[in-house]
Design a protein around this motif. Sequence first.
Motif, PDB file in Angstrom:
ATOM      1  N   ASP A  17       0.315  -0.916  -0.130  1.00  0.00           N
ATOM      2  CA  ASP A  17       0.080   0.007  -0.144  1.00  0.00           C
ATOM      3  C   ASP A  17       0.810   1.292   0.201  1.00  0.00           C
ATOM      4  N   SER A  18       1.826   1.144   0.251  1.00  0.00           N
ATOM      5  CA  SER A  18       2.995   2.026   0.203  1.00  0.00           C
ATOM      6  C   SER A  18       3.576   2.856  -1.301  1.00  0.00           C
ATOM      7  N   ASN A  19       2.560   2.042  -1.955  1.00  0.00           N
ATOM      8  CA  ASN A  19       3.285   2.020  -3.161  1.00  0.00           C
ATOM      9  C   ASN A  19       2.521   2.897  -4.356  1.00  0.00           C
ATOM     10  N   PRO A  20       3.148   3.766  -4.463  1.00  0.00           N
ATOM     11  CA  PRO A  20       2.615   5.912  -5.052  1.00  0.00           C
ATOM     12  C   PRO A  20       1.356   4.991  -6.003  1.00  0.00           C
ATOM     13  N   SER A  21       2.081   4.351  -7.555  1.00  0.00           N
ATOM     14  CA  SER A  21       1.678   3.875  -8.136  1.00  0.00           C
ATOM     15  C   SER A  21       0.242   2.612  -8.118  1.00  0.00           C
ATOM     16  N   VAL A  22       0.838   1.822  -7.045  1.00  0.00           N
ATOM     17  CA  VAL A  22      -0.342   0.895  -6.811  1.00  0.00           C
ATOM     18  C   VAL A  22      -0.814   1.842  -6.496  1.00  0.00           C
ATOM     19  N   VAL A  23      -1.453   2.747  -5.901  1.00  0.00           N
ATOM     20  CA  VAL A  23      -3.002   2.958  -4.662  1.00  0.00           C
ATOM     21  C   VAL A  23      -3.183   3.949  -6.389  1.00  0.00           C
ATOM     22  N   LEU A  24      -2.630   4.522  -6.437  1.00  0.00           N
ATOM     23  CA  LEU A  24      -3.206   5.781  -7.963  1.00  0.00           C
ATOM     24  C   LEU A  24      -3.821   4.836  -8.611  1.00  0.00           C
ATOM     25  N   ALA A  25      -3.353   3.679  -9.048  1.00  0.00           N
ATOM     26  CA  ALA A  25      -3.966   3.024 -10.197  1.00  0.00           C
ATOM     27  C   ALA A  25      -5.652   2.260  -9.583  1.00  0.00           C
ATOM     28  N   LYS A 215       3.373   6.749 -14.556  1.00  0.00           N
ATOM     29  CA  LYS A 215       4.367   5.468 -13.258  1.00  0.00           C
ATOM     30  C   LYS A 215       5.742   5.983 -14.111  1.00  0.00           C
ATOM     31  N   ARG A 216       6.697   5.823 -12.998  1.00  0.00           N
ATOM     32  CA  ARG A 216       8.399   5.709 -13.389  1.00  0.00           C
ATOM     33  C   ARG A 216       9.232   4.259 -13.811  1.00  0.00           C
ATOM     34  N   ASP A 225      16.661   2.264 -11.518  1.00  0.00           N
ATOM     35  CA  ASP A 225      16.569   3.330 -11.366  1.00  0.00           C
ATOM     36  C   ASP A 225      15.014   3.661 -11.175  1.00  0.00           C
ATOM     37  N   ILE A 226      14.243   3.032 -10.687  1.00  0.00           N
ATOM     38  CA  ILE A 226      12.776   3.458 -10.615  1.00  0.00           C
ATOM     39  C   ILE A 226      12.441   4.789 -10.020  1.00  0.00           C
ATOM     40  N   GLU A 227      12.898   5.021  -8.838  1.00  0.00           N
ATOM     41  CA  GLU A 227      12.458   5.837  -7.778  1.00  0.00           C
ATOM     42  C   GLU A 227      12.495   7.248  -8.530  1.00  0.00           C
TER      43      GLU A 227
END
Length: 244
Positions: A17-25, A215-216, A225-227
Amino acid sequence: MTEPNQTRFNQEAANWDSNPSVVLATELAVESYLPFCSASFDILDLGCGTGLLSLLLAPHVRSITAVDSASGMIDVLTAKLSSSSSHQNVKNVLAVCALLQDPDDARLQIDPLTKATLGSETRARTFDLVVSHLVLHHIPDLAAVFKTIYGLLKPGGKVAVTDFEDFGPEARKFHPESKMDGVERHGIKREDIQKIIEETGFESVTVETAFELPKRVESEPGKGDIESGPTKVFPFLICSGTKP
């Protein structure tokens, strides 16, 4: 879901749940599902993960049976629903750990709202709507899963699933190279998924763009280097149909 998927999602459950792209999607997917929902509906969320989608849809429906084959994900959802969680007032979601292949699976017979179990003399419990978000690209046999979904639905019930689109080679960048185990396809193709849903027996099948997700991604495959990597926009499809 295959063993590499279960291993990965068990390991990642605590921080999912701390992954922002997961939450946004998930938040964007909820907006896509709401037109399919009704306050009287019993829904099954297939591949529910930590329950992000289920908990957001819960206020809009009668009940949600949230199913995932990764025990780590179900443990997180169960903890959310416990009396010590901020979600303790959610009384209409039931978490079920199962690799769902049989529409008559006994673990689905419990009503999340009343906690009553259907008797053996009663027909198997069926649903008004089956949803599934970001799951199809992990499933080896899509025809088999839609056959199961078909069996889970009442006559007139609907399926609505969302996943990112296979729009060409660039779609591969959705996952970093280190997380390719268990990825069966790099998104879903419009024509392929429509054909599968129609051949399953669904009517009024539609496949359309639901939303786009920024998404990064890795600057180079395998760089990790996703971040700090570039942002790429991924189109998501919503695929729906009605059981006659």
